[in-house]
Design an enzyme around this catalytic site. Structure first.
Site, mmCIF file in Angstrom:
data_model
loop_
_atom_site.group_PDB
_atom_site.id
_atom_site.type_symbol
_atom_site.label_atom_id
_atom_site.label_comp_id
_atom_site.label_asym_id
_atom_site.label_seq_id
_atom_site.Cartn_x
_atom_site.Cartn_y
_atom_site.Cartn_z
ATOM 1 N N GLY A 13 -4.516 -7.817 15.443
ATOM 2 C CA GLY A 13 -3.184 -7.226 15.764
ATOM 3 C C GLY A 13 -1.692 -7.894 15.486
ATOM 4 N N THR A 14 -1.684 -8.908 14.451
ATOM 5 C CA THR A 14 -0.616 -9.415 14.079
ATOM 6 C C THR A 14 0.376 -8.402 13.546
ATOM 7 O OG1 THR A 14 -1.162 -10.379 11.757
ATOM 8 C CG2 THR A 14 -1.549 -11.722 13.640
ATOM 9 N N ASN A 15 -0.027 -7.596 12.763
ATOM 10 C CA ASN A 15 1.029 -6.429 12.304
ATOM 11 C C ASN A 15 1.291 -5.535 13.452
ATOM 12 O OD1 ASN A 15 1.364 -6.460 9.275
ATOM 13 N ND2 ASN A 15 -0.984 -6.853 9.421
ATOM 14 N N ILE A 94 -13.668 4.320 8.662
ATOM 15 C CA ILE A 94 -13.751 5.144 7.875
ATOM 16 C C ILE A 94 -13.284 6.568 8.412
ATOM 17 C CG2 ILE A 94 -14.598 6.610 5.871
ATOM 18 C CD1 ILE A 94 -15.949 4.065 5.143
ATOM 19 N N ASN A 109 -0.526 2.918 5.689
ATOM 20 C CA ASN A 109 -1.265 1.647 6.010
ATOM 21 C C ASN A 109 -0.752 0.878 5.157
ATOM 22 O OD1 ASN A 109 -4.064 0.689 5.984
ATOM 23 N ND2 ASN A 109 -4.124 0.835 3.585
ATOM 24 N N HIS A 111 -1.693 -2.600 3.342
ATOM 25 C CA HIS A 111 -2.773 -3.323 2.426
ATOM 26 C C HIS A 111 -2.443 -4.570 1.926
ATOM 27 C CE1 HIS A 111 -6.696 -3.489 0.161
ATOM 28 N NE2 HIS A 111 -5.861 -4.076 -0.847
#
Ligand code: GAR
Length: 209
Positions: A13-15, A94, A109, A111
């Site tokens: 969870g660093t983002n 998914i 999202n 990426h």
């Protein structure tokens, strides 16, 4: 109008942390992260949610018969919580069109590569950086995009390039891409969404003034 943001996670969870920090600076105006959903129990992202007083839920794929049942439970949870924006921040389970149809151009999202390179099925986490190093690219980076049914193919909101250094390990490249790109462009994209500045036409994102 203020938005309610859900952040979906599967790992450290660093983002998520970058988003929490950005919210604290006032970057999102009145909009708030009101829910964190994890795809498994015990991930550190859940700890970050609780340390910051954010409600959380765990939805495990194995507790549901199939992807459709899982996606319905996820969509119901998002709707019950009045969520306006869904952020996939390292979410690796998914999901199907039920979720996409409930949130058109409202799921984003992050990426860890410059799409259309090193993306699609099987390209997640460290695998992305292993593939970039195996190809010998000199530049990689990160992409924030809207999510559509086709994996990693939705309209691109923001991208940032990051230098690949000789001798990089996948871990070192992953870390540099997070620090120099992901933790900046993900909060920036959320800010643009919250300010209603993103428009999608023919699969292209236009950023308003
Ligand atoms: C991030 O590098 C993110 O870009 C990647 O997973 C990591 C999650 O880290 N996502 C994907 O590979 C999606 N295809 P975090 O839990 O520390 O934010």
């Amino acid at each position: 109008m203020a938005k309610k943001i859900a952040v979906l996670v599967s790992g450290g969870g660093t983002n998520l942390q970058a988003l929490i920090d950005a919210e604290k600076t006032g970057m999102f105006g009145e909009s708030k992260i009101t829910l964190v959903i994890a795809s498994k129990p015990g991930v550190y992202a859940l700890e970050r949610a609780s340390q910051n007083g954010i409600a959380s839920a765990v939805l495990c794929r194995k507790d549901y018969a199939d992807i459709a049942a899982y996606s319905k439970a996820l969509t119901d949870t998002l709707k019950e919580n009045g969520i306006d924006l869904v952020v996939l921040a390292g979410f690796l389970t998914i999901i199907d069109e039920q979720v996409y149809e409930a949130y058109p151009n409202a799921i984003i999202n992050i990426h860890p590569a410059l799409i259309p390179s090193f993306c699609g099925k099987g390209y997640y986490g460290l695998h992305v950086h292993e593939a970039a190093l195996a190809k010998g690219v000199k530049v990689s980076g990160a992409t924030v995009h809207f999510v559509t049914p086709e994996c990693d193919a939705g309209p691109i909101i923001l991208q940032k390039a990051v230098e690949v250094k000789q001798g990089d390990t996948p871990e070192a490249l992953q870390q540099r891409i997070m620090e120099e790109a992901e933790w900046n462009i993900l909060p920036e994209a959320v800010k643009l969404f919250c300010e209603d500045r993103l428009t999608v036409k023919n699969n292209i994102v236009y950023i308003g003034e």
